[in-house]
Design a protein around this motif. Structure first.
Motif, PDB file in Angstrom:
ATOM      1  N   ARG A 111       3.150   0.440   3.207  1.00  0.00           N
ATOM      2  CA  ARG A 111       2.688  -0.452   4.233  1.00  0.00           C
ATOM      3  C   ARG A 111       2.328  -1.814   3.584  1.00  0.00           C
ATOM      4  NH1 ARG A 111      -2.082  -2.313   6.658  1.00  0.00           N
ATOM      5  NH2 ARG A 111      -3.812  -1.320   5.471  1.00  0.00           N
ATOM      6  N   TYR A 132       0.873  -1.247   0.048  1.00  0.00           N
ATOM      7  CA  TYR A 132       0.212  -0.080  -0.031  1.00  0.00           C
ATOM      8  C   TYR A 132       0.986   1.217   0.040  1.00  0.00           C
ATOM      9  CZ  TYR A 132      -3.893  -2.996   1.362  1.00  0.00           C
ATOM     10  OH  TYR A 132      -4.820  -4.056   1.797  1.00  0.00           O
ATOM     11  N   TRP A 157       8.291   5.219   6.357  1.00  0.00           N
ATOM     12  CA  TRP A 157       8.533   6.250   5.351  1.00  0.00           C
ATOM     13  C   TRP A 157       9.988   6.650   4.883  1.00  0.00           C
ATOM     14  CZ3 TRP A 157       4.682  10.044   5.424  1.00  0.00           C
ATOM     15  CH2 TRP A 157       3.567   9.641   6.460  1.00  0.00           C
ATOM     16  N   GLY A 158       9.935   7.050   3.677  1.00  0.00           N
ATOM     17  CA  GLY A 158      11.143   7.625   2.965  1.00  0.00           C
ATOM     18  C   GLY A 158      11.823   8.790   3.858  1.00  0.00           C
ATOM     19  N   ASN A 197      -1.054  -3.964  11.860  1.00  0.00           N
ATOM     20  CA  ASN A 197      -0.815  -2.756  12.842  1.00  0.00           C
ATOM     21  C   ASN A 197      -1.035  -1.503  12.065  1.00  0.00           C
ATOM     22  OD1 ASN A 197       1.778  -2.458  11.540  1.00  0.00           O
ATOM     23  ND2 ASN A 197       2.544  -3.301  13.414  1.00  0.00           N
ATOM     24  N   TYR A 198      -1.113  -1.570  10.874  1.00  0.00           N
ATOM     25  CA  TYR A 198      -1.315  -0.321   9.963  1.00  0.00           C
ATOM     26  C   TYR A 198       0.059   0.820   9.963  1.00  0.00           C
ATOM     27  CZ  TYR A 198      -6.046  -1.601   9.635  1.00  0.00           C
ATOM     28  OH  TYR A 198      -7.397  -2.321   9.517  1.00  0.00           O
ATOM     29  N   GLN A 199       1.120   0.451  10.484  1.00  0.00           N
ATOM     30  CA  GLN A 199       2.089   1.395  10.497  1.00  0.00           C
ATOM     31  C   GLN A 199       2.798   1.576   9.255  1.00  0.00           C
ATOM     32  OE1 GLN A 199       5.140   0.265  13.178  1.00  0.00           O
ATOM     33  NE2 GLN A 199       3.725   0.050  14.952  1.00  0.00           N
ATOM     34  N   LEU A 200       3.162   2.964   9.078  1.00  0.00           N
ATOM     35  CA  LEU A 200       3.723   3.303   7.856  1.00  0.00           C
ATOM     36  C   LEU A 200       5.260   3.204   7.953  1.00  0.00           C
ATOM     37  CD1 LEU A 200       1.485   6.071   6.557  1.00  0.00           C
ATOM     38  CD2 LEU A 200       1.515   3.882   5.639  1.00  0.00           C
ATOM     39  N   PHE A 219       7.380  13.343   1.015  1.00  0.00           N
ATOM     40  CA  PHE A 219       7.520  11.959   1.392  1.00  0.00           C
ATOM     41  C   PHE A 219       6.598  10.723   0.820  1.00  0.00           C
ATOM     42  CE2 PHE A 219       9.974  13.137   4.981  1.00  0.00           C
ATOM     43  CZ  PHE A 219       9.363  14.441   5.456  1.00  0.00           C
ATOM     44  N   LYS A 269      -2.917   7.765  -3.023  1.00  0.00           N
ATOM     45  CA  LYS A 269      -2.319   6.513  -2.657  1.00  0.00           C
ATOM     46  C   LYS A 269      -2.658   5.528  -3.443  1.00  0.00           C
ATOM     47  CE  LYS A 269      -6.933   5.656  -0.529  1.00  0.00           C
ATOM     48  NZ  LYS A 269      -7.543   5.502   0.800  1.00  0.00           N
ATOM     49  N   PHE A 325      -1.931  14.609   2.876  1.00  0.00           N
ATOM     50  CA  PHE A 325      -2.121  13.451   1.966  1.00  0.00           C
ATOM     51  C   PHE A 325      -2.271  13.867   0.616  1.00  0.00           C
ATOM     52  CE2 PHE A 325      -3.134   9.536   0.509  1.00  0.00           C
ATOM     53  CZ  PHE A 325      -4.498   9.558  -0.258  1.00  0.00           C
ATOM     54  N   TYR A 374       2.887  12.112   0.551  1.00  0.00           N
ATOM     55  CA  TYR A 374       2.305  13.281   1.211  1.00  0.00           C
ATOM     56  C   TYR A 374       3.486  14.254   0.937  1.00  0.00           C
ATOM     57  CZ  TYR A 374       0.163   9.781   4.424  1.00  0.00           C
ATOM     58  OH  TYR A 374      -0.930   9.181   4.813  1.00  0.00           O
ATOM     59  N   PHE A 394       1.657   5.503  -0.467  1.00  0.00           N
ATOM     60  CA  PHE A 394       1.347   6.743  -0.180  1.00  0.00           C
ATOM     61  C   PHE A 394       2.301   7.891  -0.626  1.00  0.00           C
ATOM     62  CE2 PHE A 394      -2.242   5.285   2.251  1.00  0.00           C
ATOM     63  CZ  PHE A 394      -1.672   3.779   2.676  1.00  0.00           C
TER      64      PHE A 394
END
Lengths: 115, 112
Positions: free
Chosen positions: A94, A32, A105-106, A100-103, A90, A49, A46, A36, A34
Motif C-alpha cells: 500500500r 507499506y 496484491w501480487g 483509502n487503505y487499498q492493498l 502473497f 509487515k 497475515f 500473507y 505485507f
C-alpha cells in the motif's frame, strides 16, 4: 502506477533448507509492505509487515522479510523450511500516502517443501 | 488482531438465484472489504464498505450485482445476485485493523 511482482509462480525447497519467496514493488510514496499465507482451502493469514523502522521484520511461524529500498524488494525468508510451510504466499503493498487503505496484491507464489 | 467469521463456508447454487454472505467481526472496525478469489489465484477487490456510508465499488463491480450492507461496526453482508457459473469463486471478507488487513475464512461458491 502501483504494482507488486512475485516473479516465481512456484518455489520448491527441500525440508530443512533455507527458503526465499521474492517480491518487488512499485509505489510513488512510502511503501507499506505485507506478506500473507494461504493454506489449502483456508482464508488468508497475515504473516508480517513493514511500515517503518528496522528493515528486517520478523513474523509468524519463524518467517522474516527484509525491506530493501534501493532494490524495491521485500523478500520473504525462513532459515529452515518445514513441510507444513507448503502453501500459497502473497505479497501486498500500500502506498503510505493513499488514504483509502487499498492493498495491491501480487499474483502469489506456491511454495512446495519436499521431505 | 480481529477474529472474523463468515457464513456460509460454502454453497452450491443454481443460476439465476442470489446468495447472501455474512461477515461477523469480534471487534468494532471502521473499514471492511469484500474480495473475490479464484482458487490458486490472487485477490480482486470487489468493494470497500464503511459503516455509515455507501459501499465503494471497484471497476467491473456494480451495486445491482453485488449489493452490500454495513449496518454496524461488527457486521456486513455481500449478496451475489442473479448468479451465473462465472460467479463461482471464493468470496473473502476483510477488515482493517491498525494498518493491517485481516481476513475471514472465505465462502466457496459454486454456481451450476
Amino acid at each position: 502506477a502501483q504494482s507488486v511482482a512475485q516473479p516465481e509462480d512456484q518455489v520448491n525447497v527441500a525440508e530443512g533448507n533455507p527458503l526465499t519467496v521474492k517480491c518487488t514493488y512499485s509505489v510513488s510514496g512510502n511503501p507499506y509492505l505485507f506478506w500473507y499465507v494461504q493454506y489449502p482451502n483456508r482464508g488468508l493469514q497475515f504473516l508480517l509487515k513493514y511500515i517503518t523502522g528496522d528493515n528486517l521484520v520478523k513474523g509468524s511461524y519463524g518467517f522474516e522479510a527484509e525491506f530493501n529500498k534501493s532494490q524495491t524488494s521485500f523478500h520473504l525468508k525462513k532459515p529452515s523450511a518445514l513441510v507444513s510451510d507448503s502453501a500459497l504466499y502473497f505479497c501486498a503493498v500500500r502506498d503510505g500516502k493513499d488514504s483509502n487503505y487499498q492493498l495491491i496484491w501480487g499474483a502469489g507464489t506456491k511454495l512446495i517443501i519436499k521431505p | 488482531s480481529a477474529v472474523i467469521s463468515q457464513k456460509p463456508s460454502r454453497d452450491i447454487c443454481q443460476r439465476g438465484t442470489s446468495l447472501t454472505i455474512q461477515c461477523q467481526v469480534d471487534s468494532q472496525v471502521t473499514m471492511m472489504f469484500w474480495y473475490r478469489q479464484q482458487p490458486g489465484q490472487s485477490l480482486t477487490l470487489i468493494a470497500t464498505a464503511n459503516q455509515g456510508s455507501e459501499a465503494t465499488y471497484e471497476s467491473g463491480f456494480v451495486i445491482d450485482k453485488f449489493p452490500i450492507s454495513r449496518p454496524n461496526l461488527t457486521f456486513s453482508t455481500l449478496t451475489v445476485s442473479n448468479m451465473s457459473p462465472e460467479d463461482s469463486s471464493i468470496y473473502l471478507c476483510s477488515v482493517q485493523d491498525y494498518l493491517t488487513q485481516y481476513f475471514g475464512p472465505g465462502t466457496r461458491l459454486t454456481v451450476l
